[in-house]
Design an enzyme around this catalytic site. Structure first.
Site, PDB file in Angstrom:
ATOM      1  N   SER A 176       1.993 -10.648   0.740  1.00 50.37           N
ATOM      2  CA  SER A 176       2.641  -9.341   0.845  1.00 50.37           C
ATOM      3  C   SER A 176       1.683  -8.230   1.263  1.00 50.37           C
ATOM      4  CB  SER A 176       3.308  -8.979  -0.492  1.00 50.37           C
ATOM      5  OG  SER A 176       2.373  -9.019  -1.550  1.00 50.37           O
ATOM      6  N   ASP A 423       2.444  -0.524  -9.404  1.00 53.10           N
ATOM      7  CA  ASP A 423       1.892  -1.392  -8.361  1.00 53.10           C
ATOM      8  C   ASP A 423       0.563  -0.789  -7.918  1.00 53.10           C
ATOM      9  OD1 ASP A 423       1.197  -2.904  -6.190  1.00 53.10           O
ATOM     10  OD2 ASP A 423       3.138  -2.770  -5.178  1.00 53.10           O
ATOM     11  N   HIS A 426      -0.628  -3.001  -3.777  1.00 47.97           N
ATOM     12  CA  HIS A 426      -0.137  -2.639  -2.452  1.00 47.97           C
ATOM     13  C   HIS A 426      -0.374  -1.145  -2.199  1.00 47.97           C
ATOM     14  CE1 HIS A 426       2.081  -6.285  -3.638  1.00 47.97           C
ATOM     15  NE2 HIS A 426       1.944  -6.605  -2.364  1.00 47.97           N
TER      16      HIS A 426
END
Length: 448
Positions: A176, A423, A426
């Protein structure tokens, strides 16, 4: 005195010969200075092996500023590279160290111009990285640019990139983080031409876009381990069974398509920290972090190394020869816990060099991948370059989505809504990951 250590003169030295030795020493020193001046001033770069310059320093021929800047010593410098057959002399190493720009070592400097796109001008930003739309209130994280020591790094030039990649095909292969990277690239390129999506799989994890007027194709291939993996996990990281990894079998999701690409960016990493059962040569050899199971504990580092060995062997032995960029380990910035235990990343400015250099696991996994990359370069085969984004990424704790991976994660009283997690892996878009494409453009366009 008899009990004191008596220092004996070197054999052959006496009062009459001292002056002669001193004169000889001065001659040697002056000759050394003259040689060093010649090395620094000559065109020694022309005899520097391309595999060294291109593989480890990005292969960039960028104009140097009028006064060469100095900076902290590099984490991955010339002395740490095992050149194998010693084709590079000490003088050449000095030249490489002092006169070539290392795109990967530098600092973040304030940039009043800000990003080249926003959440309003780019349609490719997915919700978990769309921090502004999701309500992130601060904006200072948008106004920084990566400045390598010793040279200037131009901003991504979408028109130049597309022109140079006419009739070419790219693939970004990995997890990702690579998807995050592709979104950034699409946002930058779509300022010149809006691409058409021509393929996606059922989960929209593997996708392909075509820039018709340039006949340029950009593919995203989902392969979080790069090797064969049976995964029983949803997008929120919730598993119904342990992952099973086959350390000696590559993932056909990318190997079956490899021959179609002119350029490849490939990476793996963070998924290897998950609980997983390991298979090799058809036999179960153990498990990483399998609590309560009577299985041999095998480290994540072992599995990571085995996977990279298989990947690099495939690349080097393939008759197809794309230009391959291996992107290094990406650090997270969870503080006071992990994503499942309340870890946060609420800083609003970059670190300065030396403030923070990552966690122990970052350095362990980074050493493994650098070792395996060096071995692959020495063995030779397909052209490979190291896209070493670690240093510039580890300095940006402010660039992650944090709670703003969720749309408006706080209520009117400022309380976190249920089921909101941070998060800190990312990146917000726009954000620090855009600098990866600034570097990638220099590496790719100077290699064509």
């Amino acid at each position: 005195m008899g009990s004191e250590l008596q220092v004996q003169p070197w054999p052959g030295l006496n009062r009459k010969s001292n002056q002669a030795w001193i004169k000889l020493l001065l001659v040697v020193l002056l000759a050394g200075v003259a040689f060093r001046f010649f090395v620094s001033s000559s065109n020694l770069g022309s005899v520097l092996p391309d595999y060294v310059r291109q593989a480890f320093l990005g292969g960039a021929h960028l104009s140097e500023p009028s006064s060469l800047e100095s900076g902290p010593e590099k984490d991955l410098d010339v002395e740490e590279i095992d050149f194998g057959d010693q084709r590079t002399s000490d003088a050449q190493k000095d030249f490489l160290q002092e006169r070539r720009c290392n795109l990967f070592t530098g600092e973040w400097v304030h940039d009043p111009a800000g990003p080249m796109y926003t959440n309003e001008t780019c349609r490719f930003i997915e919700s978990p990285q769309n921090c502004m739309t999701n309500g992130r209130p601060d904006r200072e994280y948008l106004y920084w640019k990566w400045k390598p020591y010793g040279c200037e790094l131009p901003a991504f030039d979408a028109e130049k990139f597309l022109d140079s990649m006419r009739n070419k095909s790219w693939a970004l292969i990995g997890d990702s983080i690579l998807r995050n990277h592709v979104q950034s690239m699409l946002c930058l390129l779509s300022r010149i031409e809006d691409p058409e999506e021509v393929y996606h799989d059922e989960t929209f994890k593997s996708r392909r876009w075509h820039f018709k007027s340039h006949n340029f194709t950009l593919s995203l291939i989902w392969s979080p381990f790069l090797i064969k993996a049976d995964v029983f996990e949803n997008d929120d990281g919730v598993s119904t069974a342990d992952i099973e990894l086959h350390l000696d079998i590559l993932d056909k999701n990318w190997t079956d398509l490899y021959q179609n690409f002119d350029y490849v960016v490939i990476s793996t990493g963070q998924w290897f920290l998950k609980t997983a059962i390991y298979w090799d040569s058809g036999k179960m050899i153990g498990c990483h972090y399998c609590k309560g199971r009577n299985l041999t504990e095998v480290t994540a580092g072992y599995a990571f190394r085995r996977a990279l060995q298989e990947v690099f062997q495939f690349i080097n032995s393939s008759p197809h020869r794309p230009l391959v960029f291996y992107r290094t380990w990406t650090p997270d910035h969870f503080e006071n816990g992990e994503w499942w235990s309340g870890g946060k990343c609420n800083r609003t400015k970059p670190y300065k060099k030396g403030d923070y250099d990552g966690k122990n696991i970052d350095h362990l996994m980074r050493k493994i991948e650098i070792d395996e990359f060096k071995d692959a370069i020495r063995l030779g085969g397909s052209p490979m370059r190291l896209l070493d984004t670690f240093d510039l990424s580890v300095l940006r704790p402010d660039g992650h989505s944090g709670p703003y991976r969720t749309f408006h994660p706080f209520d009117e009283q400022g309380r976190r809504k249920p089921n909101v997690v941070n998060d800190c892996l990312h990146w917000c878009l726009p954000g620090p990951i855009d600098a990866w494409n600034d570097i990638l453009m220099q590496m790719s366009t100077t290699s064509t």
